[in-house]
Design a protein around this motif. Structure first.
Motif, PDB file in Angstrom:
ATOM      1  N   ASP A  45       0.804  -1.227   0.000  1.00  0.00           N
ATOM      2  CA  ASP A  45       0.000   0.000   0.000  1.00  0.00           C
ATOM      3  C   ASP A  45       0.837   1.277   0.000  1.00  0.00           C
ATOM      4  O   ASP A  45       0.323   2.356  -0.289  1.00  0.00           O
ATOM      5  N   ILE A  46       2.133   1.169   0.313  1.00  0.00           N
ATOM      6  CA  ILE A  46       2.996   2.357   0.267  1.00  0.00           C
ATOM      7  C   ILE A  46       4.198   2.149  -0.650  1.00  0.00           C
ATOM      8  O   ILE A  46       5.099   2.984  -0.699  1.00  0.00           O
ATOM      9  N   ARG A  47       4.234   1.061  -1.394  1.00  0.00           N
ATOM     10  CA  ARG A  47       5.357   0.752  -2.284  1.00  0.00           C
ATOM     11  C   ARG A  47       5.401   1.754  -3.436  1.00  0.00           C
ATOM     12  O   ARG A  47       4.447   1.911  -4.170  1.00  0.00           O
ATOM     13  N   PRO A  48       6.536   2.451  -3.608  1.00  0.00           N
ATOM     14  CA  PRO A  48       6.629   3.457  -4.675  1.00  0.00           C
ATOM     15  C   PRO A  48       6.861   2.833  -6.048  1.00  0.00           C
ATOM     16  O   PRO A  48       7.335   1.704  -6.162  1.00  0.00           O
ATOM     17  N   SER A  49       6.556   3.587  -7.074  1.00  0.00           N
ATOM     18  CA  SER A  49       6.855   3.184  -8.442  1.00  0.00           C
ATOM     19  C   SER A  49       8.367   3.116  -8.623  1.00  0.00           C
ATOM     20  O   SER A  49       9.107   3.938  -8.090  1.00  0.00           O
ATOM     21  N   LYS A  50       8.825   2.164  -9.432  1.00  0.00           N
ATOM     22  CA  LYS A  50      10.258   2.057  -9.734  1.00  0.00           C
ATOM     23  C   LYS A  50      10.695   3.087 -10.761  1.00  0.00           C
ATOM     24  O   LYS A  50      11.875   3.359 -10.903  1.00  0.00           O
ATOM     25  N   GLU A  51       9.753   3.652 -11.502  1.00  0.00           N
ATOM     26  CA  GLU A  51      10.077   4.577 -12.590  1.00  0.00           C
ATOM     27  C   GLU A  51      10.177   6.017 -12.096  1.00  0.00           C
ATOM     28  O   GLU A  51       9.427   6.894 -12.519  1.00  0.00           O
ATOM     29  N   GLN A  52      11.086   6.240 -11.180  1.00  0.00           N
ATOM     30  CA  GLN A  52      11.357   7.576 -10.650  1.00  0.00           C
ATOM     31  C   GLN A  52      12.759   7.533 -10.052  1.00  0.00           C
ATOM     32  O   GLN A  52      13.281   6.461  -9.776  1.00  0.00           O
ATOM     33  N   PRO A  53      13.366   8.688  -9.843  1.00  0.00           N
ATOM     34  CA  PRO A  53      14.677   8.682  -9.201  1.00  0.00           C
ATOM     35  C   PRO A  53      14.595   8.120  -7.774  1.00  0.00           C
ATOM     36  O   PRO A  53      13.592   8.289  -7.083  1.00  0.00           O
ATOM     37  N   PHE A  54      15.672   7.434  -7.383  1.00  0.00           N
ATOM     38  CA  PHE A  54      15.831   6.945  -6.011  1.00  0.00           C
ATOM     39  C   PHE A  54      17.118   7.531  -5.465  1.00  0.00           C
ATOM     40  O   PHE A  54      18.089   7.721  -6.199  1.00  0.00           O
ATOM     41  N   TYR A  55      17.133   7.810  -4.171  1.00  0.00           N
ATOM     42  CA  TYR A  55      18.237   8.521  -3.538  1.00  0.00           C
ATOM     43  C   TYR A  55      18.878   7.700  -2.431  1.00  0.00           C
ATOM     44  O   TYR A  55      18.185   7.084  -1.622  1.00  0.00           O
ATOM     45  N   HIS A  56      20.204   7.729  -2.399  1.00  0.00           N
ATOM     46  CA  HIS A  56      20.978   7.137  -1.314  1.00  0.00           C
ATOM     47  C   HIS A  56      21.219   8.261  -0.305  1.00  0.00           C
ATOM     48  O   HIS A  56      21.746   9.325  -0.673  1.00  0.00           O
ATOM     49  N   LEU A  57      20.832   8.031   0.936  1.00  0.00           N
ATOM     50  CA  LEU A  57      20.950   9.057   1.972  1.00  0.00           C
ATOM     51  C   LEU A  57      21.835   8.598   3.122  1.00  0.00           C
ATOM     52  O   LEU A  57      21.831   7.415   3.478  1.00  0.00           O
ATOM     53  N   LEU A  58      22.546   9.547   3.715  1.00  0.00           N
ATOM     54  CA  LEU A  58      23.096   9.359   5.055  1.00  0.00           C
ATOM     55  C   LEU A  58      21.978   9.873   5.949  1.00  0.00           C
ATOM     56  O   LEU A  58      21.721  11.084   6.006  1.00  0.00           O
ATOM     57  N   ALA A  59      21.273   8.950   6.593  1.00  0.00           N
ATOM     58  CA  ALA A  59      20.028   9.286   7.278  1.00  0.00           C
ATOM     59  C   ALA A  59      20.175   9.251   8.792  1.00  0.00           C
ATOM     60  O   ALA A  59      21.095   8.637   9.335  1.00  0.00           O
ATOM     61  N   GLU A  60      19.221   9.909   9.448  1.00  0.00           N
ATOM     62  CA  GLU A  60      19.185   9.919  10.909  1.00  0.00           C
ATOM     63  C   GLU A  60      17.743  10.009  11.383  1.00  0.00           C
ATOM     64  O   GLU A  60      16.881  10.578  10.701  1.00  0.00           O
ATOM     65  N   ASN A  61      17.505   9.410  12.541  1.00  0.00           N
ATOM     66  CA  ASN A  61      16.250   9.618  13.243  1.00  0.00           C
ATOM     67  C   ASN A  61      16.607   9.893  14.702  1.00  0.00           C
ATOM     68  O   ASN A  61      17.782  10.114  15.008  1.00  0.00           O
ATOM     69  N   GLU A  62      15.654   9.864  15.582  1.00  0.00           N
ATOM     70  CA  GLU A  62      15.960  10.192  16.977  1.00  0.00           C
ATOM     71  C   GLU A  62      16.845   9.153  17.659  1.00  0.00           C
ATOM     72  O   GLU A  62      17.488   9.452  18.639  1.00  0.00           O
ATOM     73  N   GLU A  63      16.865   7.923  17.114  1.00  0.00           N
ATOM     74  CA  GLU A  63      17.618   6.853  17.762  1.00  0.00           C
ATOM     75  C   GLU A  63      18.963   6.520  17.133  1.00  0.00           C
ATOM     76  O   GLU A  63      19.851   6.010  17.798  1.00  0.00           O
ATOM     77  N   SER A  64      19.114   6.738  15.806  1.00  0.00           N
ATOM     78  CA  SER A  64      20.325   6.231  15.168  1.00  0.00           C
ATOM     79  C   SER A  64      20.657   6.933  13.857  1.00  0.00           C
ATOM     80  O   SER A  64      19.884   7.745  13.355  1.00  0.00           O
TER      81      SER A  64
END
Length: 111
Positions: A45-64
């Motif tokens: 129900d939340i799976r995005p289309s493959k036909e769009q740019p995808f991004y590699h992130l250095l990510a963070e949330n409150e825990e890690s």
């Protein structure tokens, strides 16, 4: 195959549209370039289309801090909330100007 220009570029600070994390873009794939297993692990129900740019992130949330792979449709600009605290940011970028990071000259990346 239709090639679209990516909305975000290396150094842009972004946040996820649905989940509570943010990060800095370190690479851009013009379209989905991960494993089918990874893709199928996203709830349908939340799976995005493959036909769009995808991004590699250095990510963070409150825990890690972690690496994330996110579709363009799930990202929003977030530079106004300041720099990203991910410890690997300083290995790739030399500074944050209040909106985005700037690559270190020696990284060899061309964005």
């Amino acid at each position: 195959m239709i090639m679209r220009l990516a909305k975000f570029s290396i150094g842009d600070v972004v946040r996820h549209r649905l989940f509570p994390f943010r990060g800095v873009v370190v690479d851009v794939d013009p379209e989905f370039a991960n494993t089918e297993e990874w893709y199928e692990s996203i709830p349908e129900d939340i799976r995005p289309s493959k036909e769009q740019p995808f991004y590699h992130l250095l990510a963070e949330n409150e825990e890690s801090y972690y690496g994330a792979y996110v579709s363009e449709g799930n990202l929003l600009p977030d530079g106004e909330n300041g720099p990203v605290g991910h410890p690997e940011v300083t290995q790739t970028f030399e500074g944050f100007d209040g909106e985005r990071y700037h690559l270190k000259p020696e990284t060899g990346l061309t964005h």
